[in-house]
Design a protein around this motif. Sequence first.
Motif, PDB file in Angstrom:
ATOM      1  N   PRO A 139       0.838  -1.208   0.000  1.00  0.00           N
ATOM      2  CA  PRO A 139       0.000   0.000   0.000  1.00  0.00           C
ATOM      3  C   PRO A 139       0.872   1.256   0.000  1.00  0.00           C
ATOM      4  O   PRO A 139       1.920   1.299   0.642  1.00  0.00           O
ATOM      5  CB  PRO A 139      -0.797  -0.126   1.299  1.00  0.00           C
ATOM      6  N   PHE A 140       0.440   2.243  -0.759  1.00  0.00           N
ATOM      7  CA  PHE A 140       1.077   3.560  -0.830  1.00  0.00           C
ATOM      8  C   PHE A 140       2.413   3.559  -1.574  1.00  0.00           C
ATOM      9  O   PHE A 140       3.128   4.552  -1.551  1.00  0.00           O
ATOM     10  CB  PHE A 140       1.219   4.192   0.549  1.00  0.00           C
ATOM     11  N   ALA A 141       2.729   2.434  -2.250  1.00  0.00           N
ATOM     12  CA  ALA A 141       3.764   2.528  -3.270  1.00  0.00           C
ATOM     13  C   ALA A 141       3.179   3.205  -4.506  1.00  0.00           C
ATOM     14  O   ALA A 141       3.922   3.687  -5.365  1.00  0.00           O
ATOM     15  CB  ALA A 141       4.293   1.145  -3.629  1.00  0.00           C
ATOM     16  N   TYR A 142       1.858   3.225  -4.579  1.00  0.00           N
ATOM     17  CA  TYR A 142       1.120   3.863  -5.675  1.00  0.00           C
ATOM     18  C   TYR A 142       0.030   4.712  -5.033  1.00  0.00           C
ATOM     19  O   TYR A 142      -0.874   4.198  -4.386  1.00  0.00           O
ATOM     20  CB  TYR A 142       0.523   2.786  -6.575  1.00  0.00           C
ATOM     21  N   PHE A 143       0.139   6.032  -5.174  1.00  0.00           N
ATOM     22  CA  PHE A 143      -0.843   6.897  -4.524  1.00  0.00           C
ATOM     23  C   PHE A 143      -1.099   8.167  -5.355  1.00  0.00           C
ATOM     24  O   PHE A 143      -0.899   9.284  -4.899  1.00  0.00           O
ATOM     25  CB  PHE A 143      -0.413   7.250  -3.098  1.00  0.00           C
TER      26      PHE A 143
END
Length: 445
Positions: free
Chosen positions: A363-367
């Motif tokens: 999670p939150f490697a892509y935001f």
Amino acid sequence: MMDVVAFRRDKLGYLERCAAASDVVVPVPMRRHTWLLKDARDVQHVLQTHPERYEKGSQRRSAAGVRLAGTGLLTLAGDAHLARKRALQPMFAQAAIVPFAEAAVALAEKRASSWTAGQVVGVAVEMAGLAQDVITQALLGRDASRADELAAAIRDRRRYIQYWFDYPVAGRDRLPLPVVWRHRRANRVIRSILRDEIVRRRESGLGDDLLSLLLAARGTDDRGLDDDDVADEARTIALTGYETVAEALAWTWHLLACHDEVSARVQEEVETVTGGCRVAASDYDALRYTRQVIAEAMRLYPPTWLFTRIAVADDRLPSGATVAAGASLYLCPWIVHRRAMYFPDPSRFDPERFAEGRTTWPPFAYFPFGGGRHVCIGQALARHECTLIVATIVRTLQLRSLAGRRVVPEPAITLTPRGGLPMTVERAGGLRSPRPCNRSAAADV
């Protein structure tokens, strides 16, 4: 050591050079106590796990920032922000956005029909105009007589906001500059239009446009928004509701033009899903590969390329780094989205990264839409709009890059292609013009 000049000259390159350091939390030698986060765990910690320990940047929270953006989701914090977001969330539920998605299809058809084969169009400008048409119609409805006037005022306001962030000096809102004068006039126009539209709806009844939905919104205490709050939120939607969509679309066209095999696959999917009919809002779920293409475009070229937060107390991040109260944190999707530990061969355009079952990053490697309590409330609408617009245009047209032209990302308020991204229009080979069908079709413009 302060290095503001180097940062302003090449913001993305500057942050890339900072990120090349081995540290997970990297000092940014531009201002005191500024850190660039590289670890997805740290980003999640700041945005989602412990957002109460961080607040938005000082410019947005300042009195001048509130005067600029009003008292709405952009400037509210804490419980007030959460209450407002809960009140507005139903506006962006799946069922509520269908009419706006259908309007996006119709407006995309109208704009694409104005282009001719062989014509060179500024794709970034065209997508900005299209996205603004969509959000203006969504906000005011199809019959708004002053929609064009509002759109022009919003563009002047957007130019001023860029100036306001670029020159963070006291008194910049009082300097005798054309950008300031135009902004003052634009504010008067926006206030006038929204005031008149709010009064008309309160007197004549609500419709299904976003302004009506704002007037109908209720919090957990069953209280609605007053007219000033409605106007502030409407003004925010009118500005922020088109920029990220426009940039995501522009970068998607650029990448499709560079990858013929991906473009052909998108065309094939659209033809299969629609069966030769016009694109409809109900096609969204079936357009899986098209959605993957847009998601990958937003990985490589995230429209919102930088989020900032200020630590309100000393904190320790999951990576082990310590953050002192008052420190500024840069959360940069451009940097995190391009880390090889999350995305192997990160510079390669590969929509298959987003295929079902293939998303293995944390999670939150892509935001691209932020995250946590401040995640973009309109992200579902933006995803629908981008997907359906791309599907609509590729039905009949292809956009080709100009030979020898280098495309350079410009990190302004949003990440935009420098120079407007001129491209050549071609007829899409092998595809027929959409035919009328007895199914859920887009509304006429």
